[in-house]
Design a protein around this motif. Structure first.
Motif, PDB file in Angstrom:
ATOM      1  N   SER A  91       2.192  -1.952  -6.778  1.00  0.00           N
ATOM      2  CA  SER A  91       1.903  -3.112  -5.910  1.00  0.00           C
ATOM      3  C   SER A  91       2.552  -4.382  -6.465  1.00  0.00           C
ATOM      4  O   SER A  91       2.493  -4.630  -7.675  1.00  0.00           O
ATOM      5  CB  SER A  91       0.393  -3.361  -5.829  1.00  0.00           C
ATOM      6  N   VAL A 108      -8.850  -1.163  -5.836  1.00  0.00           N
ATOM      7  CA  VAL A 108      -8.377  -1.547  -4.502  1.00  0.00           C
ATOM      8  C   VAL A 108      -9.595  -1.916  -3.649  1.00  0.00           C
ATOM      9  O   VAL A 108     -10.583  -1.190  -3.599  1.00  0.00           O
ATOM     10  CB  VAL A 108      -7.587  -0.387  -3.826  1.00  0.00           C
ATOM     11  N   TYR A 114     -11.124  -3.494   2.204  1.00  0.00           N
ATOM     12  CA  TYR A 114     -10.273  -3.987   3.289  1.00  0.00           C
ATOM     13  C   TYR A 114      -8.889  -3.316   3.248  1.00  0.00           C
ATOM     14  O   TYR A 114      -8.309  -2.985   4.284  1.00  0.00           O
ATOM     15  CB  TYR A 114     -10.149  -5.510   3.164  1.00  0.00           C
ATOM     16  N   TYR A 115      -8.352  -3.139   2.037  1.00  0.00           N
ATOM     17  CA  TYR A 115      -7.028  -2.545   1.883  1.00  0.00           C
ATOM     18  C   TYR A 115      -7.085  -1.023   1.934  1.00  0.00           C
ATOM     19  O   TYR A 115      -6.177  -0.378   2.458  1.00  0.00           O
ATOM     20  CB  TYR A 115      -6.398  -2.997   0.558  1.00  0.00           C
ATOM     21  N   LEU A 165      -4.405   1.570   3.480  1.00  0.00           N
ATOM     22  CA  LEU A 165      -3.592   2.217   2.443  1.00  0.00           C
ATOM     23  C   LEU A 165      -3.758   3.736   2.470  1.00  0.00           C
ATOM     24  O   LEU A 165      -2.789   4.493   2.345  1.00  0.00           O
ATOM     25  CB  LEU A 165      -4.002   1.623   1.081  1.00  0.00           C
ATOM     26  N   TYR A 214      -2.830  -8.405   8.710  1.00  0.00           N
ATOM     27  CA  TYR A 214      -2.579  -7.530   7.559  1.00  0.00           C
ATOM     28  C   TYR A 214      -1.114  -7.678   7.137  1.00  0.00           C
ATOM     29  O   TYR A 214      -0.212  -7.138   7.773  1.00  0.00           O
ATOM     30  CB  TYR A 214      -2.888  -6.080   7.925  1.00  0.00           C
ATOM     31  N   THR A 268       0.329  -6.987   4.060  1.00  0.00           N
ATOM     32  CA  THR A 268       0.893  -6.081   3.049  1.00  0.00           C
ATOM     33  C   THR A 268       1.658  -4.953   3.740  1.00  0.00           C
ATOM     34  O   THR A 268       1.138  -4.320   4.659  1.00  0.00           O
ATOM     35  CB  THR A 268      -0.225  -5.450   2.192  1.00  0.00           C
ATOM     36  N   ARG A 292       3.972  -1.077  -2.603  1.00  0.00           N
ATOM     37  CA  ARG A 292       3.283  -2.020  -1.718  1.00  0.00           C
ATOM     38  C   ARG A 292       3.822  -3.429  -1.985  1.00  0.00           C
ATOM     39  O   ARG A 292       3.969  -3.822  -3.142  1.00  0.00           O
ATOM     40  CB  ARG A 292       1.774  -1.990  -1.973  1.00  0.00           C
ATOM     41  N   LYS A 349       3.579  -7.599  -0.750  1.00  0.00           N
ATOM     42  CA  LYS A 349       2.827  -8.602   0.001  1.00  0.00           C
ATOM     43  C   LYS A 349       3.398  -9.984  -0.255  1.00  0.00           C
ATOM     44  O   LYS A 349       3.647 -10.306  -1.409  1.00  0.00           O
ATOM     45  CB  LYS A 349       1.370  -8.555  -0.473  1.00  0.00           C
TER      46      LYS A 349
END
Ligand code: PML
Length: 242
Positions: free
Chosen positions: A64, A153, A156-157, A161, A188, A190, A202, A204
């Motif tokens: 990430s 994590v 929400y993600y 994911l 969203y 990401t 990932r 963002k």
């Protein structure tokens, strides 16, 4: 096993899709799919028996990266695509397409763009529909949710994911050279780049908040196109672990 999948649209435009492979056609899974989209005027749920299910032991490894601006994040995504073997010009073409909205009639597509890795041409027969990766799931979703939580994590993600990682793992298994994705969910931001050598990277923010445009670009070698499409749409695949 059974493939259960849902897609929803509003005013003819795709708004949501989800996918499960299960031993039983349980109400719980159906309800989960049914409740997923918030705002739609048409929903299609498909329940299909699948005979041969292949197993992948491990999902792509997750990395990430956070950036201070969309511009920097997109530059990084292009760098990663180049590392995966996509020429820089073709990588930017993929970014521009998702930024503009990949559906020639405006907005999002139901499936993904197929882009020739070398020439950058679009290879889907139907550019509104694109290609959908279907028939994939985790062997034990609950265990994967727990493992992602244990890695820090946030819920929400995890919700997004968990599906995107299984999907990207199937894509690469099917012969997609690299994938670029960001969500069409307005908030969203990401997204990710995935390939066999890079893993699931990932990134963002790949778009500004309040942007309802997104999607997926699959970079493929022209000669592989038929076998990749066949695998993405017809081969059932279970991912065992992270
Ligand atoms: C989507 O399905 O809307 C795209 C989800 C991208 C997930 C990126 C992540 O958080 O890993």
């Amino acid at each position: 096993m059974w493939s259960l999948r849902m897609r929803a649209e509003k005013e003819g435009k795709h708004v949501s899709g989800a996918e499960r492979l299960t031993e039983e056609r349980t109400y719980k899974v159906l309800l989960e799919l049914y409740r997923r989209p918030k705002d739609y005027d048409k929903m299609v749920i498909t329940i299909e028996k699948v005979e041969n299910v292949f197993t992948i032991e491990k999902a792509l490894p997750i990395y990430s990266y956070d950036f201070e601006s969309v511009e920097k994040a997109r530059e990084f995504a292009v760098k990663k695509l180049v590392e995966a073997g996509v020429p820089e010009g073709v990588a930017w073409k993929g970014i521009d397409l998702l930024a503009r909205g990949p559906n020639p009639k405006g907005g999002n597509m139901r499936g993904a763009v197929l882009m020739d890795t070398i020439m950058g041409e679009r290879l889907e027969e139907d550019q509104e529909r694109g290609v959908r990766t279907v028939m994939f799931d985790w062997k034990d979703r609950k265990a994967i949710e727990k493992a992602l939580k244990a890695r820090g994590v946030k819920p929400y993600y995890i919700k997004r994911l968990i599906d995107a990682l299984a999907l990207a793992t199937k894509n690469i298994y099917c012969g997609v050279v690299a994938e670029l994705c960001w969500s069409d969910d307005p908030d969203y931001t990401t997204g990710y780049v995935a390939s066999r050598s890079l893993g699931y990277v990932r990134i963002k923010p790949l778009k500004e908040p309040n942007t309802p445009i997104g999607g997926r670009v699959y970079f493929v070698r022209g000669k592989d196109i038929e076998s990749v499409k066949e695998c993405l749409e017809k081969r059932a695949l279970i991912v065992e672990s992270l």
